[in-house]
Design an enzyme around this catalytic site. Structure first.
Site, PDB file in Angstrom:
ATOM      1  CD  GLU A  37      -2.999  -0.793  -0.075  1.00 54.74           C
ATOM      2  OE1 GLU A  37      -3.044   0.329  -0.592  1.00 54.74           O
ATOM      3  OE2 GLU A  37      -3.670  -1.751  -0.487  1.00 54.74           O
ATOM      4  CE1 TYR A 117      -6.550   3.231  -0.314  1.00 51.01           C
ATOM      5  CE2 TYR A 117      -4.217   3.199   0.247  1.00 51.01           C
ATOM      6  CZ  TYR A 117      -5.281   2.700  -0.468  1.00 51.01           C
ATOM      7  OH  TYR A 117      -5.088   1.655  -1.317  1.00 51.01           O
ATOM      8  CG  ASP A 135      -7.687   4.739  -4.183  1.00 48.04           C
ATOM      9  OD1 ASP A 135      -8.898   4.795  -4.523  1.00 48.04           O
ATOM     10  OD2 ASP A 135      -6.874   3.971  -4.718  1.00 48.04           O
TER      11      ASP A 135
END
Ligand code: SF4
Length: 331
Positions: A37, A117, A135
């Site tokens: 990520e 996020y 996102d």
């Protein structure tokens, strides 16, 4: 927020069928998902894959990353850009080893460098927590599904509200990934492929014929031109470099001595030309000069070509090194 006009299982069925086979999708290891990520922020999937695989070979566990040498980590990150992400991973690994692996989105928010996020991504994918995320891809899908013309903070707020109301209670990790996958492969920025979209029946942007206009574009920042001079010291097969100071761009990496424009390149040595590099909206033009030195200045560290290959250097510096090697007939 209007009730959802689509069946959530349509999106999950599409994802089960169409999702790309990506290395971080083959694991539920929270460490691996966190690494992926962080890498995927500001980096395309295709670009990130080899970096992710190299990183996981070098640092297969959070403990191994916590023990890692910063220079080794930066060298592995070289080419991905936005090096602050690499430092956050190192700091985050040290934090996790000290405090334990967080199991929830709230816990992940305490890890250095982890925002809403990333916390939700790791918690939902690795631990199955129904934590919503937004996102750029989810923001675009939301704006089109709901025909939302807002921009900036208001778009962001509405997208998060929508994501929280929509997250699937039983398959939150797949749901979040499905939304992002839809944005990355079907509901793409310029030309959404609505005829292939599992959510087309309930999409207001598609129904009103305004999908391409959404999200409403915002003005881009004005490019900032930066002119720099690089002096490339060379002595008996070695190049002189210095460590970039804390607080500077690319801190902790290695650079040839750099100065602002205004000095006379010709007075230093042999002109190698100009390398160009863009960082966000900054456009760097760096004029490069090779300076053959009679002695090795002790203020610099003198590295061979092989040693330079192993230390982290910012992209413009690598380009400058290539110019120097070509000039010296060493490439
Ligand atoms: Fe995007 Fe088109 Fe799907 Fe709407 S129907 S979500 S605009 S791809």
């Amino acid at each position: 927020m209007r009730p959802h006009s689509f069946d959530p299982s349509q999106l999950l069925r599409w994802y089960d069928r169409a999702c790309r086979d990506l290395p971080w999708r083959r694991t539920r290891d929270p460490y691996a998902i966190w690494v992926s990520e962080i890498m995927l922020q500001q980096t395309q999937v295709r670009t990130a894959i080899p970096f992710y695989e190299r990183w996981m070979r070098a640092f297969p566990t959070v403990e191994s990353l916590a023990r890692a040498d910063e220079q080794e980590a930066l060298a592995l990150w070289q080419g991905l850009g936005y090096y602050r992400r690499c430092r956050y991973l190192l700091q985050g690994a040290a934090w996790i080893v000290e405090h334990g692996m967080p199991q929830t989105a709230e816990g992940w928010l305490r890890v250095p460098g982890v925002g809403a996020y990333t916390a939700a991504a790791v918690a939902s994918i690795a631990f199955g927590e129904p934590a919503a995320l937004v996102d750029g891809n989810v923001r675009r899908v939301f704006a089109r599904l709901e025909a939302c013309r807002e921009t900036g903070g208001e778009l962001e707020r509405r997208a998060w509200d929508w994501a929280r109301s929509a997250v699937h209670p039983h398959r939150p990790g797949d749901w979040n990934q499905a939304l992002m996958e839809l944005g990355a492969t079907v509901c793409v920025p310029a030309t959404p492929r609505c005829d292939e979209c599992p959510l087309a029946d309930g999409c207001l942007g598609h129904r009103y014929g305004i999908a391409r206009e959404l999200p409403t574009p915002t003005s881009k920042p004005v490019p900032v031109q930066m002119e720099r001079l690089a002096r490339i010291p060379y002595h008996e097969g070695r190049f002189g470099v210095e460590k970039i100071a804390p607080g500077e761009w690319w801190e902790g990496m290695w650079s040839f001595p750099i100065s602002q424009r205004g000095e006379d390149v010709g007075a230093w040595g042999e002109d190698l030309g100009t390398v160009r590099h863009t960082v966000t909206h900054h456009k760097i033009a760096m004029r490069c000069t090779l300076v053959r030195c009679d002695t090795a200045d002790e203020a610099l560290r003198w590295l061979s070509i092989e040693e330079l290959a192993a230390v982290p250097m910012p992209s413009p510096q690598r380009k400058a090194l290539r110019l120097a090697l070509r000039h010296l007939g060493l490439d």
